[in-house]
Write an enzyme that holds these catalytic residues in place. Structure first.
Site, PDB file in Angstrom:
ATOM      1  CG  ASP A 156      10.051  -0.558  -3.100  1.00  0.00           C
ATOM      2  OD1 ASP A 156       9.337  -0.821  -4.079  1.00  0.00           O
ATOM      3  OD2 ASP A 156      10.479   0.585  -2.868  1.00  0.00           O
ATOM      4  CG  HIS A 157       4.526  -3.277  -4.767  1.00  0.00           C
ATOM      5  ND1 HIS A 157       4.342  -2.024  -4.258  1.00  0.00           N
ATOM      6  CD2 HIS A 157       3.938  -3.272  -5.978  1.00  0.00           C
ATOM      7  CE1 HIS A 157       3.673  -1.300  -5.128  1.00  0.00           C
ATOM      8  NE2 HIS A 157       3.408  -2.022  -6.186  1.00  0.00           N
ATOM      9  CG  HIS A 213       7.177   2.107  -5.319  1.00  0.00           C
ATOM     10  ND1 HIS A 213       7.470   1.129  -4.411  1.00  0.00           N
ATOM     11  CD2 HIS A 213       5.881   2.438  -5.085  1.00  0.00           C
ATOM     12  CE1 HIS A 213       6.398   0.877  -3.667  1.00  0.00           C
ATOM     13  NE2 HIS A 213       5.425   1.669  -4.058  1.00  0.00           N
TER      14      HIS A 213
HETATM   15  C1  BG6 Z   1       1.731   1.858  -3.837  1.00  0.00           C
HETATM   16  C2  BG6 Z   1       1.227   3.260  -3.640  1.00  0.00           C
HETATM   17  O1  BG6 Z   1       2.881   1.630  -3.085  1.00  0.00           O
HETATM   18  O2  BG6 Z   1       2.013   1.649  -5.218  1.00  0.00           O
HETATM   19  C3  BG6 Z   1      -0.009   3.496  -4.474  1.00  0.00           C
HETATM   20  O3  BG6 Z   1       0.929   3.465  -2.269  1.00  0.00           O
HETATM   21  C4  BG6 Z   1       0.256   3.163  -5.916  1.00  0.00           C
HETATM   22  O4  BG6 Z   1      -0.461   4.841  -4.353  1.00  0.00           O
HETATM   23  C5  BG6 Z   1       0.887   1.779  -6.055  1.00  0.00           C
HETATM   24  O5  BG6 Z   1      -0.998   3.187  -6.592  1.00  0.00           O
HETATM   25  C6  BG6 Z   1       1.333   1.532  -7.474  1.00  0.00           C
HETATM   26  O6  BG6 Z   1       1.742   0.205  -7.610  1.00  0.00           O
HETATM   27  P1  BG6 Z   1       1.615  -0.556  -8.984  1.00  0.00           P
HETATM   28  O7  BG6 Z   1       2.194  -1.902  -8.731  1.00  0.00           O
HETATM   29  O8  BG6 Z   1       0.154  -0.608  -9.311  1.00  0.00           O
HETATM   30  O9  BG6 Z   1       2.373   0.258  -9.991  1.00  0.00           O
END
Ligand code: BG6
Length: 501
Positions: free
Chosen positions: A175-176, A238
């Site tokens: 989960d980044h 997230h």
């Molecule tokens: C991803 C989603 O996991 O996270 C995207 O699939 C979203 O739709 C993105 O744009 C948002 O990540 P960050 O790091 O740019 O906030």
């Protein structure tokens, strides 16, 4: 760090080029990679090692032009296979043996699945058929990208299927958001300071708000997104992870087992939103075309890959409660959306007003002027707002802020999430990865909302003009007079074309 090979399935794809290879290169330049290390790209595309190095590294548009070091290129290898053909995994096995011999990588492998979800169950099975999950000859780890399931059932099935071939402690679910420095810093802010945690509960906190806004639309991902929507795409994973970091109990130690157990407990304490109460607790919206700075921005239904009558939500706002000792009856509000006015993720903790209003004439101002705003991105930092006396006669109170920006730290660049996540799996530290049981519990929380939206046609879908802060009705979700969402900037368009879809 142990010698090892990182095997990337889907190595010719977008994620490898955009995130994984750049992250690895930064780790290489920072001398964080193990001495004996290699990357084996695996995909269908027919590349030689040389062609692969050129494609993902030397000519990678996400890496800038200058000073690419050959030493890194020499760590990259490639094996083309048909990922659906079990027999082809013998080629991967042989190739890994060769690499082990030449680069002394000791049979320790990470299998990183950067592939469509339909392959998540197949690849581990094929790896196992060829003994590639065998822990006797070096450790083996499996990394799975999102989406992890489509609902609770499918997530459960996926867990079950993976756990047939790999033990839970070998499985790393990405989960980044957990790789983001500021999300990790939430734990440090709370548990390394004596001043916040005593206030961090129902006695002092009035409510908590979390916003993850994006100004982009769905772009070229319409085909995927139309079957997902904001609740699946951002909230189930997230945002609930961010909620866990904000609300969980202090873990006994700072290791994976303790932290992840506390998160599970937190998810288990989420008060379920029943299908019949979804309208009261959840607002869904979809962006519609608008003009921003004289330029027309298309609506969601006009995007490539999106059904012309789609009812997929590109915005969601939720109100919910956490039924435990600390948070009983404190409302939590979370929202996320595409085509909002800016890109910003932040958490706002609203503290209760003082019990007795001494400066009566300033009553309005004193209303919840104590806020702690944690900026997750961009401009990472923390802002504490409080009332201060305006110099001069009487007791005029003004709201002021103490503001910390990560950018003020010298010699500190905030690393990209993937760098941190990759280094952690290399070390075998699963703290920042989601555990199977908590992923299922998070799905359990969102499932009734998904069901209600799918099955109850009378639940409203609000259109909001691109460049605005989402459906106006979302302001009413927040309890209290004169309280609404904290918007970091104003709408980008004057359009008031808010309509039911
Ligand atoms: C991803 C989603 O996991 O996270 C995207 O699939 C979203 O739709 C993105 O744009 C948002 O990540 P960050 O790091 O740019 O906030």
């Amino acid at each position: 760090m142990d010698p090892q090979v990182l095997v990337i399935f889907g190595a010719s794809g977008d994620l490898a080029q955009r995130k994984l290879i750049p992250a690895l290169y930064h780790l290489y330049k920072g001398q964080f990679l193990p001495e004996h290390f290699a990357v084996l790209g695996v995909s269908r595309t027919d590349y030689s090692d040389e062609a692969f190095r050129k494609e993902v590294f030397l000519e990678n548009p996400h890496l800038g032009d200058s000073g690419k070091e050959e030493g890194f290129a020499r760590m990259l290898f490639y094996q083309s296979i048909d990922t659906l053909d079990s027999a082809d995994y013998e080629k991967v096995r042989k190739r890994l043996e060769e690499i082990d011999e030449n680069r002394k990588t000791g049979g320790n492998y990470i299998f990183y699945l950067s592939v469509p979800p339909s392959l998540y169950t197949k690849i581990p099975a094929f790896l196992s058929e060829h003994g590639l999950n065998d822990k006797e000859k070096g450790w083996k780890r499996l990394v799975i990208e999102k989406p992890f399931g489509y609902d609770r059932n499918s997530a459960g099935e996926l867990n079950h299927s993976l756990q047939q071939y790999f033990h839970e402690d070998q499985i790393y679910r990405i989960d980044h958001y957990l790789g983001k420095e500021t999300v990790q810093n939430l734990l440090v802010t709370r548990f390394a300071n004596g001043i916040f945690e005593p206030l961090w509960n129902r006695n002092y906190v009035h409510h908590i708000e979390i916003t993850a806004a994006e100004n982009i639309g769905v772009g070229k991902r319409g085909g995927y997104y139309d079957h997902s929507g904001a609740l699946r795409d951002m909230v189930q994973n997230h945002l609930l992870q961010v909620v866990a970091h904000v609300a969980m109990e202090p873990p006994t130690t700072a290791d994976a087992a303790s932290i992840r157990s506390e998160k599970l407990k937190l998810f288990q304490s989420l008060r379920p939103i029943g299908e019949s109460e979804v309208e009261k607790f959840a607002i869904r919206g979809q962006y519609i075309g608008a003009s921003i700075d004289g330029q027309r921005v298309p609506g969601y239904r006009e995007e490539e890959g999106v059904d012309k009558n789609s009812t997929t939500e590109t915005y969601v706002a939720l109100k919910f409660f956490i039924d435990n000792w600390r948070w009983a009856d404190v409302p939590f509000y979370i929202r996320t959306g595409k085509r909002l006015p800016t890109k910003a993720t932040e958490i706002v903790v609203y503290f209760k007003s003082p019990p007795h209003h001494l400066f009566r004439s300033e009553l309005d101002l004193m209303n919840m002027n104590n806020q702690l705003i944690i900026r997750v991105q961009p401009d990472e930092g923390i802002l504490l707002k409080f009332g201060m006396k305006v110099p001069g006669a009487g007791f005029k109170v003004k709201n002021v802020g103490m503001d910390f920006h990560y950018s003020d730290l010298t010699n500190a660049t905030v690393p990209e999430a993937y760098q941190r996540l990759i280094i952690d799996v290399m070390k075998g530290d699963a703290t920042l990865y989601a555990r199977g049981d908590s992923v299922e519990v998070a799905w359990k929380f969102v499932d009734p909302i998904l069901h209600a939206w799918k099955n109850q046609e009378n639940i409203k879908l609000y259109g909001y003009p691109a460049g605005t802060w989402g459906p106006e009705v979302a302001n009413k979700l927040i309890d209290g007079d004169n309280v609404s969402w904290r918007n970091p900037c104003s709408n980008l368009t004057d359009s008031s074309d808010y309509r039911l879809l």
